[in-house]
Design an enzyme around this catalytic site. Structure first.
Site, PDB file in Angstrom:
ATOM      1  N   TYR A 100       0.840  -1.200   0.000  1.00 23.59           N
ATOM      2  CA  TYR A 100       0.000   0.000   0.000  1.00 23.59           C
ATOM      3  C   TYR A 100       0.873   1.246   0.000  1.00 23.59           C
ATOM      4  O   TYR A 100       2.088   1.195   0.248  1.00 23.59           O
ATOM      5  CB  TYR A 100      -0.944   0.011   1.212  1.00 23.59           C
ATOM      6  CG  TYR A 100      -0.289   0.364   2.521  1.00 23.59           C
ATOM      7  CD1 TYR A 100      -0.294   1.674   2.998  1.00 23.59           C
ATOM      8  CD2 TYR A 100       0.341  -0.605   3.287  1.00 23.59           C
ATOM      9  CE1 TYR A 100       0.307   2.003   4.206  1.00 23.59           C
ATOM     10  CE2 TYR A 100       0.940  -0.292   4.488  1.00 23.59           C
ATOM     11  CZ  TYR A 100       0.925   1.013   4.949  1.00 23.59           C
ATOM     12  OH  TYR A 100       1.523   1.337   6.130  1.00 23.59           O
ATOM     13  N   CYS A 101       0.250   2.389  -0.286  1.00 21.96           N
ATOM     14  CA  CYS A 101       0.930   3.688  -0.236  1.00 21.96           C
ATOM     15  C   CYS A 101      -0.052   4.711   0.333  1.00 21.96           C
ATOM     16  O   CYS A 101      -0.852   4.376   1.196  1.00 21.96           O
ATOM     17  CB  CYS A 101       1.444   4.092  -1.612  1.00 21.96           C
ATOM     18  SG  CYS A 101       0.154   4.386  -2.831  1.00 21.96           S
ATOM     19  N   ARG A 102      -0.026   5.930  -0.159  1.00 20.55           N
ATOM     20  CA  ARG A 102      -0.953   6.951   0.333  1.00 20.55           C
ATOM     21  C   ARG A 102      -2.273   6.896  -0.421  1.00 20.55           C
ATOM     22  O   ARG A 102      -3.329   6.798   0.169  1.00 20.55           O
ATOM     23  CB  ARG A 102      -0.342   8.357   0.211  1.00 20.55           C
ATOM     24  CG  ARG A 102      -1.217   9.444   0.831  1.00 20.55           C
ATOM     25  CD  ARG A 102      -0.682  10.837   0.578  1.00 20.55           C
ATOM     26  NE  ARG A 102      -0.788  11.228  -0.807  1.00 20.55           N
ATOM     27  CZ  ARG A 102      -1.910  11.671  -1.396  1.00 20.55           C
ATOM     28  NH1 ARG A 102      -3.010  11.790  -0.701  1.00 20.55           N
ATOM     29  NH2 ARG A 102      -1.924  12.001  -2.666  1.00 20.55           N
ATOM     30  N   GLY A 104      -2.613   5.006  -3.705  1.00 18.78           N
ATOM     31  CA  GLY A 104      -2.733   3.828  -4.563  1.00 18.78           C
ATOM     32  C   GLY A 104      -1.851   3.878  -5.798  1.00 18.78           C
ATOM     33  O   GLY A 104      -1.580   2.853  -6.411  1.00 18.78           O
ATOM     34  N   ILE A 128      -3.524   4.420   2.074  1.00 15.06           N
ATOM     35  CA  ILE A 128      -3.877   4.545   3.483  1.00 15.06           C
ATOM     36  C   ILE A 128      -4.906   5.650   3.717  1.00 15.06           C
ATOM     37  O   ILE A 128      -5.596   5.657   4.736  1.00 15.06           O
ATOM     38  CB  ILE A 128      -2.607   4.757   4.342  1.00 15.06           C
ATOM     39  CG1 ILE A 128      -2.904   4.447   5.807  1.00 15.06           C
ATOM     40  CG2 ILE A 128      -2.012   6.151   4.124  1.00 15.06           C
ATOM     41  CD1 ILE A 128      -1.668   4.321   6.670  1.00 15.06           C
TER      42      ILE A 128
END
Length: 137
Positions: A100-102, A104, A128
């Protein structure tokens, strides 16, 4: 008789050529599928995280973003650091990797790069900012 034989020969060559082309395209798709990752929902990620299956959660944001809040148990491997070399934090190519990241975008890029370096069980679940579960600092 010669015309029929010639016609059959031309048809045979055309049909054989078409079949070879279809076969090549099928092989190409199979190769691409082997170098891919699976995109899953965040709910599916939560279910996978609940299992004791040796999975690893990978946050591909920057250090400052990770420090501001991340999913419990996640390790940081910034997207920018993932290249042709496999990350030392991920020694097992068969391990389940949840990425995951911030938002996508970076998680998709990182998942693709990981797949190209040989990892087989990559699951990308977006960012996230929409994470319904717990986060820690």
């Amino acid at each position: 008789m010669k015309r029929i034989t010639s016609l059959l020969l031309v048809l045979f060559i055309c049909l054989t050529g078409c079949n070879a082309k279809v076969s090549t395209e099928t092989t190409s798709v199979t190769s691409e599928q082997a170098l891919s990752y699976k995109q899953i929902s965040q709910e599916e990620a939560i279910q996978m995280m609940a299992k004791d299956d040796g999975h690893i959660i990978v946050d591909v944001r920057r250090q400052d973003e990770y420090d501001a809040g991340h999913i419990p148990g996640a390790i940081l491997i910034p997207n920018e650091s993932i290249d042709k070399e496999r990350p030392k934090e991920l020694p097992d190519l068969d391990q389940i990797i949840l990425v995951y990241c911030r938002s996508g975008r970076r998680s998709k890029e990182a998942s693709e790069k990981l797949a190209k370096t040989g990892y087989k069980n990559i699951y990308e679940f977006g960012g996230i900012i929409t994470w319904p579960g717990e986060t820690v600092k």
